[in-house]
Scaffold this motif. Structure first.
Motif, PDB file in Angstrom:
ATOM      1  N   LYS A 335       0.702  -1.234   0.050  1.00 53.97           N
ATOM      2  CA  LYS A 335       0.041   0.060  -0.014  1.00 53.97           C
ATOM      3  C   LYS A 335       0.822   1.204  -0.204  1.00 53.97           C
ATOM      4  CE  LYS A 335      -3.924   1.987   2.184  1.00 53.97           C
ATOM      5  NZ  LYS A 335      -5.119   1.945   2.961  1.00 53.97           N
ATOM      6  N   PRO A 336       0.846   2.113  -0.948  1.00 55.71           N
ATOM      7  CA  PRO A 336       1.385   3.310  -0.902  1.00 55.71           C
ATOM      8  C   PRO A 336       1.188   4.400   0.036  1.00 55.71           C
ATOM      9  CG  PRO A 336      -0.198   3.379  -2.590  1.00 55.71           C
ATOM     10  CD  PRO A 336      -0.311   2.075  -2.063  1.00 55.71           C
ATOM     11  N   LEU A 337       2.160   5.043   0.752  1.00 56.92           N
ATOM     12  CA  LEU A 337       2.066   5.878   1.748  1.00 56.92           C
ATOM     13  C   LEU A 337       1.218   7.011   1.250  1.00 56.92           C
ATOM     14  CD1 LEU A 337       5.751   5.984   3.269  1.00 56.92           C
ATOM     15  CD2 LEU A 337       3.603   4.621   3.997  1.00 56.92           C
ATOM     16  N   VAL A 338       1.278   7.467   0.089  1.00 56.25           N
ATOM     17  CA  VAL A 338       0.646   8.539  -0.349  1.00 56.25           C
ATOM     18  C   VAL A 338      -0.380   8.122  -1.631  1.00 56.25           C
ATOM     19  CG1 VAL A 338       0.727  10.949  -1.311  1.00 56.25           C
ATOM     20  CG2 VAL A 338       2.105  10.428   0.322  1.00 56.25           C
ATOM     21  N   LEU A 361     -16.465  -3.707   0.183  1.00 53.29           N
ATOM     22  CA  LEU A 361     -16.274  -3.372  -0.971  1.00 53.29           C
ATOM     23  C   LEU A 361     -14.976  -2.792  -1.444  1.00 53.29           C
ATOM     24  CD1 LEU A 361     -19.673  -1.313  -1.697  1.00 53.29           C
ATOM     25  CD2 LEU A 361     -19.127  -3.668  -2.443  1.00 53.29           C
ATOM     26  N   LEU A 362     -14.514  -2.511  -2.571  1.00 58.16           N
ATOM     27  CA  LEU A 362     -13.184  -2.075  -2.910  1.00 58.16           C
ATOM     28  C   LEU A 362     -13.338  -0.390  -2.681  1.00 58.16           C
ATOM     29  CD1 LEU A 362     -12.371  -3.632  -6.535  1.00 58.16           C
ATOM     30  CD2 LEU A 362     -11.672  -4.130  -4.104  1.00 58.16           C
ATOM     31  N   LYS A 363     -12.150   0.013  -2.168  1.00 59.14           N
ATOM     32  CA  LYS A 363     -12.355   1.632  -1.475  1.00 59.14           C
ATOM     33  C   LYS A 363     -11.064   2.378  -2.572  1.00 59.14           C
ATOM     34  CE  LYS A 363     -10.836   0.082   2.655  1.00 59.14           C
ATOM     35  NZ  LYS A 363     -11.025  -1.356   2.291  1.00 59.14           N
ATOM     36  N   ASP A 364     -10.176   1.574  -3.029  1.00 61.61           N
ATOM     37  CA  ASP A 364      -9.139   2.389  -3.701  1.00 61.61           C
ATOM     38  C   ASP A 364      -8.496   1.758  -4.712  1.00 61.61           C
ATOM     39  OD1 ASP A 364      -7.549   1.200  -2.175  1.00 61.61           O
ATOM     40  OD2 ASP A 364      -7.324   2.654  -0.432  1.00 61.61           O
ATOM     41  N   GLU A 365      -7.539   2.468  -5.400  1.00 61.06           N
ATOM     42  CA  GLU A 365      -6.753   1.367  -6.403  1.00 61.06           C
ATOM     43  C   GLU A 365      -5.883   0.451  -5.700  1.00 61.06           C
ATOM     44  OE1 GLU A 365      -4.378   4.430  -8.431  1.00 61.06           O
ATOM     45  OE2 GLU A 365      -5.990   5.374  -9.670  1.00 61.06           O
ATOM     46  N   TYR A 366      -5.308   0.636  -4.652  1.00 62.17           N
ATOM     47  CA  TYR A 366      -4.612  -0.562  -3.945  1.00 62.17           C
ATOM     48  C   TYR A 366      -5.409  -1.808  -3.847  1.00 62.17           C
ATOM     49  CZ  TYR A 366      -2.510  -3.154  -0.108  1.00 62.17           C
ATOM     50  OH  TYR A 366      -1.887  -4.224   0.626  1.00 62.17           O
ATOM     51  N   ASP A 367      -6.658  -1.410  -3.272  1.00 57.53           N
ATOM     52  CA  ASP A 367      -7.675  -2.575  -3.137  1.00 57.53           C
ATOM     53  C   ASP A 367      -7.927  -3.244  -4.530  1.00 57.53           C
ATOM     54  OD1 ASP A 367      -8.025  -2.322  -0.643  1.00 57.53           O
ATOM     55  OD2 ASP A 367     -10.171  -1.548  -0.456  1.00 57.53           O
ATOM     56  N   GLU A 368      -7.927  -2.502  -5.423  1.00 54.98           N
ATOM     57  CA  GLU A 368      -8.151  -3.082  -7.046  1.00 54.98           C
ATOM     58  C   GLU A 368      -6.845  -3.971  -7.361  1.00 54.98           C
ATOM     59  OE1 GLU A 368     -10.673  -0.053  -9.513  1.00 54.98           O
ATOM     60  OE2 GLU A 368      -8.673   0.391  -9.270  1.00 54.98           O
ATOM     61  N   ASP A 369      -5.549  -3.627  -7.030  1.00 60.44           N
ATOM     62  CA  ASP A 369      -4.532  -4.369  -7.065  1.00 60.44           C
ATOM     63  C   ASP A 369      -4.547  -5.655  -6.445  1.00 60.44           C
ATOM     64  OD1 ASP A 369      -3.824  -2.259  -9.112  1.00 60.44           O
ATOM     65  OD2 ASP A 369      -2.316  -1.388  -7.703  1.00 60.44           O
ATOM     66  N   LEU A 370      -4.904  -5.493  -5.188  1.00 63.99           N
ATOM     67  CA  LEU A 370      -4.703  -6.461  -4.182  1.00 63.99           C
ATOM     68  C   LEU A 370      -5.999  -7.635  -4.477  1.00 63.99           C
ATOM     69  CD1 LEU A 370      -3.149  -7.053  -1.684  1.00 63.99           C
ATOM     70  CD2 LEU A 370      -5.112  -6.423  -0.281  1.00 63.99           C
ATOM     71  N   PHE A 371      -7.035  -7.068  -5.112  1.00 65.10           N
ATOM     72  CA  PHE A 371      -7.865  -8.065  -5.649  1.00 65.10           C
ATOM     73  C   PHE A 371      -7.532  -8.676  -6.745  1.00 65.10           C
ATOM     74  CE2 PHE A 371     -12.185  -8.813  -8.222  1.00 65.10           C
ATOM     75  CZ  PHE A 371     -12.845  -9.693  -7.080  1.00 65.10           C
ATOM     76  N   ASP A 372      -6.560  -7.987  -7.791  1.00 72.32           N
ATOM     77  CA  ASP A 372      -6.247  -8.824  -8.741  1.00 72.32           C
ATOM     78  C   ASP A 372      -5.176  -9.612  -8.486  1.00 72.32           C
ATOM     79  OD1 ASP A 372      -7.557  -7.706 -11.094  1.00 72.32           O
ATOM     80  OD2 ASP A 372      -6.485  -6.107 -11.163  1.00 72.32           O
ATOM     81  N   TYR A 373      -4.490  -9.505  -7.558  1.00 67.77           N
ATOM     82  CA  TYR A 373      -3.251 -10.205  -7.045  1.00 67.77           C
ATOM     83  C   TYR A 373      -3.765 -11.630  -6.467  1.00 67.77           C
ATOM     84  CZ  TYR A 373       0.410 -12.122  -4.066  1.00 67.77           C
ATOM     85  OH  TYR A 373       1.479 -12.763  -3.599  1.00 67.77           O
TER      86      TYR A 373
END
Length: 468
Positions: A335-338, A361-373
């Protein structure tokens, strides 16, 4: 009614004024009789002293004299310090207050001795046993509350001392039954009654309405079977002798038990506990029914099952299509700091749509990447003799459906763009048709994101549905 009595309804302890802070540091028990118990009451005000605490206890003298908790004698021949006795007095007093709120009018003074013995005696078990015997003499309405307070004070889980009680709670339930396709054999899938606390405490990722165990790469808090028994169904309707499936590792946790089409083999997943006590990743195993022996399906030890969505299916009597974790996946994204930018949600079409409230639910782009992972799989066609053939490219495969004639496979997958307002069941979905040997034929449909399904009864998404 005084204010601290009102506050008591929302807390385990209620304290006199000035307010007190309860501080402790494990372990809760001291194995040396003369050592001060680590549970202490620390005042926010310097004016609070043991004398002030004794004064607060004066209103209980008509029921239980405070000095009844004093001079209980030395434990194991060693005299206790006055500071230790003072702490025990105060703790016993607060325990008595809790019991008084549940209509216990008289508290045996020996509870102070029991608590002190539980803290400072050489044998912690004997102190717990005395406390449990004392609690068992109380009325039921007080017994439950006292046990909660005592567990908080003693700082550890308390198991029943009687082995018979533990045996009743841990008694295995009736096994789950699974009939063979030919209806001539029955599997007895054995299971345990309750999961261990370590299973329930495992961390989980909450993504797009799905809770994922990142360590196992599967759904979180999955139940499992502990063994498989094979029974022959006789002509007269009785069962033959049990044939226990052998070859499984010790402590195997079994999931997704599936018969082959002819009933000669089983496929299932196996995971075992690692050295740190956590569950490992899932591997696909197969078993010969007649021989009663199980073995891993893949010869390579680094191939693991991805069970977030679909897991594996029998294509024919000797071939399985398996969702595996891509070998080139690497570690999870950090997860990015900023954040990369502001969170923007627009309604350019100005549609007014009623939506339900969903959790996780997904909350941000980090959650999207984690869901893909965690959701991305590589499909492998595997035969029982060990040959492996990759199918397609890594994607979010959600459904594997072979045809009854064993010639085709219908494969469903989801893809971006994802949504922050609906779970993954409404994400864009593509359905493709493949041959049983892994050749792509054609795309059946590509359904768009379905954020606009009305909440009225019998509402459906746009496009094809119920594809068989």
């Amino acid at each position: 009614m005084r204010l601290h009595k009102v506050y008591h309804r929302f807390s385990l302890f209620h304290f006199p004024k000035p307010p007190l802070l309860l501080s402790y540091s494990p372990p809760f028990f001291s194995l040396t009789p003369s050592v001060r118990p680590p549970l202490q009451f620390i005042s926010r005000s310097s004016s609070t002293s043991p004398a002030a605490l004794r004064a607060e206890a004066m209103r209980f003298r008509n029921v239980v004299p405070v000095n009844a908790f004093e001079n209980d004698g030395a434990s194991n021949g060693a005299a206790r310090s006055s500071s230790s006795t003072t702490d025990c007095e105060v703790l016993a007093l607060y325990l008595r207050r809790e019991l008084e709120s549940f209509w216990l009018l008289c508290l045996d003074p020996s509870v102070g001795s029991i608590l002190r013995k539980s803290w400072s005696c050489h044998s912690v078990v004997s102190g717990l046993s005395e406390l449990m015997r004392f609690i068992n003499t109380m009325p039921w309405i007080c017994r439950r509350h006292t046990l909660v307070v005592s567990i908080f004070i003693l700082g550890k889980w308390i198991l029943p001392s009687a082995a018979e009680i533990r045996d009743i709670v841990d008694a295995p339930p009736l096994p789950t039954l699974s009939f063979s396709p030919n209806r001539d054999k029955i599997l007895f899938l054995k299971r345990r009654s309750l999961p261990p606390l370590a299973e329930l405490a495992r961390p989980e990722e909450k993504l797009a309405g799905v809770r994922i165990d990142g360590k196992c790469n599967s759904r979180s808090r999955m139940s499992y079977y502990t063994g498989i028994g094979i029974y022959q169904l006789m002509d007269d309707g009785t069962l033959g002798p049990e044939k226990e499936l052998s070859g499984l590792p010790s402590g195997a946790k079994i999931n997704f038990v599936t018969w082959s089409n002819d009933g000669s083999h089983l496929a299932f997943s196996v995971r075992t506990d690692e050295e740190d006590g956590s569950s490992g990743m899932l591997k696909v195993w197969v078993a010969d029914i007649e021989a009663g022996k199980a073995r891993p399906l893949f010869e390579a030890a680094e191939i693991f099952l991805n069970a977030v969505f679909d897991n594996f299916v029998w294509v024919n009597n000797s071939t399985l299509l398996v969702c595996t974790i891509p070998l080139s996946r690497g570690g999870p994204p950090k997860k990015p700091l900023v954040p990369s930018g502001p969170k923007i949600q627009s309604n350019e079409q100005k549609d007014i749509i009623q939506t339900r409230t969903y959790q996780d639910l997904l909350k941000d782009e980090y959650d999207e990447d984690l869901f893909d992972y965690y959701g991305t799989s590589q499909l492998l066609l595997v035969t029982l003799d060990g040959s492996v053939k990759p199918i397609g490219t890594p994607a979010m495969y959600t459904s594997l459906d072979p045809s009854p004639d064993e010639k085709y496979i219908m494969i469903s997958s989801m893809h971006r763009p994802y949504s922050f307002t609906v779970p993954c069941g409404r994400f864009p979905r593509k359905v493709d048709l493949w041959t049983a040997d892994g050749k792509f034929l054609r795309e059946l449909c590509d359904l768009p994101l379905a954020e606009d399904i009305p909440i009225t009864h019998n509402s459906v998404r746009r496009g094809k549905r119920s594809i068989h």
